[in-house]
Design an enzyme around this catalytic site. Sequence first.
Site, PDB file in Angstrom:
ATOM      1  CG  ASP A 266      20.918   7.214  17.871  1.00  0.00           C
ATOM      2  OD1 ASP A 266      21.793   8.068  18.263  1.00  0.00           O
ATOM      3  OD2 ASP A 266      19.817   7.263  17.387  1.00  0.00           O
ATOM      4  CG  ASN A 293      34.532  10.759  15.296  1.00  0.00           C
ATOM      5  OD1 ASN A 293      35.145  11.474  14.581  1.00  0.00           O
ATOM      6  ND2 ASN A 293      33.926   9.666  14.683  1.00  0.00           N
ATOM      7  CE  LYS A 300      17.204  21.107   0.121  1.00  0.00           C
ATOM      8  NZ  LYS A 300      17.503  20.281  -0.847  1.00  0.00           N
ATOM      9  CG  LEU A 301      21.576  27.394  -0.065  1.00  0.00           C
ATOM     10  CD1 LEU A 301      21.067  28.167  -1.096  1.00  0.00           C
ATOM     11  CD2 LEU A 301      22.732  27.858   0.659  1.00  0.00           C
ATOM     12  CE1 TYR A 358      29.342  18.711  10.560  1.00  0.00           C
ATOM     13  CE2 TYR A 358      30.644  20.396   9.623  1.00  0.00           C
ATOM     14  CZ  TYR A 358      30.508  19.207  10.171  1.00  0.00           C
ATOM     15  OH  TYR A 358      31.765  18.570  10.358  1.00  0.00           O
TER      16      TYR A 358
HETATM   17  P1  NAD Z   1      31.552   9.855   8.580  1.00  0.00           P
HETATM   18  O1  NAD Z   1      30.083   9.833   8.201  1.00  0.00           O
HETATM   19  O2  NAD Z   1      32.560   8.882   7.869  1.00  0.00           O
HETATM   20  O3  NAD Z   1      31.304   8.921  10.144  1.00  0.00           O
HETATM   21  C1  NAD Z   1      30.664   9.412  11.225  1.00  0.00           C
HETATM   22  C2  NAD Z   1      30.097   8.176  11.892  1.00  0.00           C
HETATM   23  O4  NAD Z   1      29.177   8.593  13.039  1.00  0.00           O
HETATM   24  C3  NAD Z   1      29.466   7.079  11.392  1.00  0.00           C
HETATM   25  O5  NAD Z   1      30.081   5.940  11.503  1.00  0.00           O
HETATM   26  C4  NAD Z   1      28.067   7.179  11.727  1.00  0.00           C
HETATM   27  O6  NAD Z   1      27.354   6.029  11.769  1.00  0.00           O
HETATM   28  C5  NAD Z   1      28.166   7.650  13.181  1.00  0.00           C
HETATM   29  N1  NAD Z   1      27.060   8.292  13.895  1.00  0.00           N
HETATM   30  C6  NAD Z   1      26.306   9.415  13.156  1.00  0.00           C
HETATM   31  N2  NAD Z   1      25.274   9.387  14.055  1.00  0.00           N
HETATM   32  C7  NAD Z   1      25.306   8.825  15.164  1.00  0.00           C
HETATM   33  C8  NAD Z   1      24.453   8.798  16.219  1.00  0.00           C
HETATM   34  N3  NAD Z   1      23.481   8.968  16.733  1.00  0.00           N
HETATM   35  N4  NAD Z   1      25.343   7.802  17.313  1.00  0.00           N
HETATM   36  C9  NAD Z   1      26.307   7.177  16.905  1.00  0.00           C
HETATM   37  N5  NAD Z   1      27.028   7.121  15.762  1.00  0.00           N
HETATM   38  C10 NAD Z   1      26.693   7.922  15.150  1.00  0.00           C
HETATM   39  O7  NAD Z   1      32.093  11.110   9.125  1.00  0.00           O
HETATM   40  P2  NAD Z   1      33.670  11.453   9.412  1.00  0.00           P
HETATM   41  O8  NAD Z   1      34.023  12.105   8.122  1.00  0.00           O
HETATM   42  O9  NAD Z   1      34.621  10.521   9.944  1.00  0.00           O
HETATM   43  O10 NAD Z   1      33.488  12.441  10.475  1.00  0.00           O
HETATM   44  C11 NAD Z   1      33.726  12.180  12.017  1.00  0.00           C
HETATM   45  C12 NAD Z   1      33.542  13.580  12.637  1.00  0.00           C
HETATM   46  O11 NAD Z   1      34.626  14.376  12.029  1.00  0.00           O
HETATM   47  C13 NAD Z   1      32.039  14.300  12.669  1.00  0.00           C
HETATM   48  O12 NAD Z   1      32.014  14.742  14.041  1.00  0.00           O
HETATM   49  C14 NAD Z   1      32.611  15.533  11.403  1.00  0.00           C
HETATM   50  O13 NAD Z   1      31.444  16.307  11.757  1.00  0.00           O
HETATM   51  C15 NAD Z   1      33.907  15.592  11.656  1.00  0.00           C
HETATM   52  N6  NAD Z   1      34.646  16.422  10.612  1.00  0.00           N
HETATM   53  C16 NAD Z   1      34.959  15.778   9.487  1.00  0.00           C
HETATM   54  C17 NAD Z   1      35.661  16.413   8.418  1.00  0.00           C
HETATM   55  C18 NAD Z   1      35.915  15.628   7.102  1.00  0.00           C
HETATM   56  O14 NAD Z   1      36.540  16.310   6.342  1.00  0.00           O
HETATM   57  N7  NAD Z   1      35.828  14.345   6.858  1.00  0.00           N
HETATM   58  C19 NAD Z   1      35.799  17.757   8.500  1.00  0.00           C
HETATM   59  C20 NAD Z   1      35.547  18.404   9.660  1.00  0.00           C
HETATM   60  C21 NAD Z   1      34.945  17.723  10.699  1.00  0.00           C
END
Ligand code: NAD
Length: 452
Positions: A266, A293, A300-301, A358
Amino acid sequence: MPDAPSTDFYAAFVKSGPGSFLASRLGLPQPPVLRRYQAGKPALAGPVLLGGKGRLVEPVRELLADYDLVVNNGGARGAEKLGGAVFDATGITNIDDLKSLYEFFGPQIRSLGNSARLVVLGTTPELIEDLDEHIVQRALEGFTRSVAKELRDGATAQLVYVHPDAATGASGLASTLRFLLSGKSAYVDAQVIRITDKDAAAPADWDKPLAGKVALVTGAARGIGATIAEVLSRDGAHVIAADIPAAGEALSEVANKVGGTALPLDVTAPDAGAKIAELVKSRHSGLDIVVNNAGITRDKLLANMDEGKWNSVMAVNLKAPKQLVDDLLAAGALNEGGSVVDVSSIAGIAGNRGQTNYGATKAGVIGIVDAYTPVLAKKNITINAVAPGFIETAMTAAIPLATRQAGRLMNSLQQGGQTVDVAETIAYFAAPASAAVTGNVVRVCGQSLLGA
Ligand code: NAD
């Protein structure tokens, strides 16, 4: 790497016979198929036209010796479509000279092939003393972002600002040009990248730019993180894939697939940095690449948001990426010449309703890049961020259909990006050949209408 299967019903429909007919009659968007990187295939589908009269045109011709270059300013050969056009605008020092952009690119627009690349090279405006030159170099940004909105069929336009003191060989520019002039930048559009005056060594093999490097990817069990692990490994890195212990099985699968190491962890745990440091020091000779990553949303608002939602998003998205770098540096586990890549979001640039927590963290990630660039430069470590727009993942598949469809279409490429598009941009930042690339935030959003 194959694209993720398209979950976009609209895209599939407008590509069908009747759908395509209807879409063109009704003036509906018809998303182009983007050309992406494939090992062994040419970087671009056609030749690259090189022009301009600045200090970079000759070095660039040498850097791209293995590309099919057309350098006589005569446009595409016969009926052949151009794969790209690069214009060295560093010689532009007054307003009248800006016309050379119009004269170079204007006649080429109709000769561009699918997923063609326009690249403008300029001098970093804020480092220019001459007032006129500063102004016109700044003007390049408006030209590039506007022409990007006029391009069709998956073509993109980017601006690269090169430090005025960059060595004449411009070796620091090579990795950026190779990224932009390839399918690796398929969903990167209308971006501005700044290159420092540092020299950089080319890799022995441009298809293995991370050979021998050790990379940590957090949040690697699924989504964008899993693809980052795959792309970094494809490029030659040993990947340590970290994710929460509850994601154990998926994490092991990712680690096995890439021949890497699974690390249940974590990132918010107080000893997260110490655990990683211990692993990389005992099993490897330190860490070269850190990709922060892992990220969560708790929308939430603001008026209805409970404290828990605020705190958890802060902890994972902003506190952890900063703490991890601090702890790894303190433990001497992050190698000189290494790189840190953070994942921001266009929500941190444009803001998003329901995402005050966020959006704050993702703008804060950009703050980490700004603040740490000079600190890490002293250790020859780069730091950059990607800011994804609408990427096809489980996260975005959960968005209600109408909003999801709007998110997909509201950008110059008229579609959502794939996880591989974010991963390719991260791999470009992470490479030792990108040693001159630091302090940048590149959006991977197809020039989304949201944000700057
Ligand atoms: P996702 O939810 O599919 O994957 C995120 C991963 O992070 C999950 O496997 C989760 O278990 C892990 N995670 C969460 N909390 C954690 C912790 N405390 N310690 C270790 N691991 C942890 O999300 P995604 O869409 O693959 O997004 C990846 C990154 O890209 C994120 O930072 C997200 O904010 C960013 N992002 C995604 C999008 C999109 O369109 N999907 C857009 C902009 C930014």
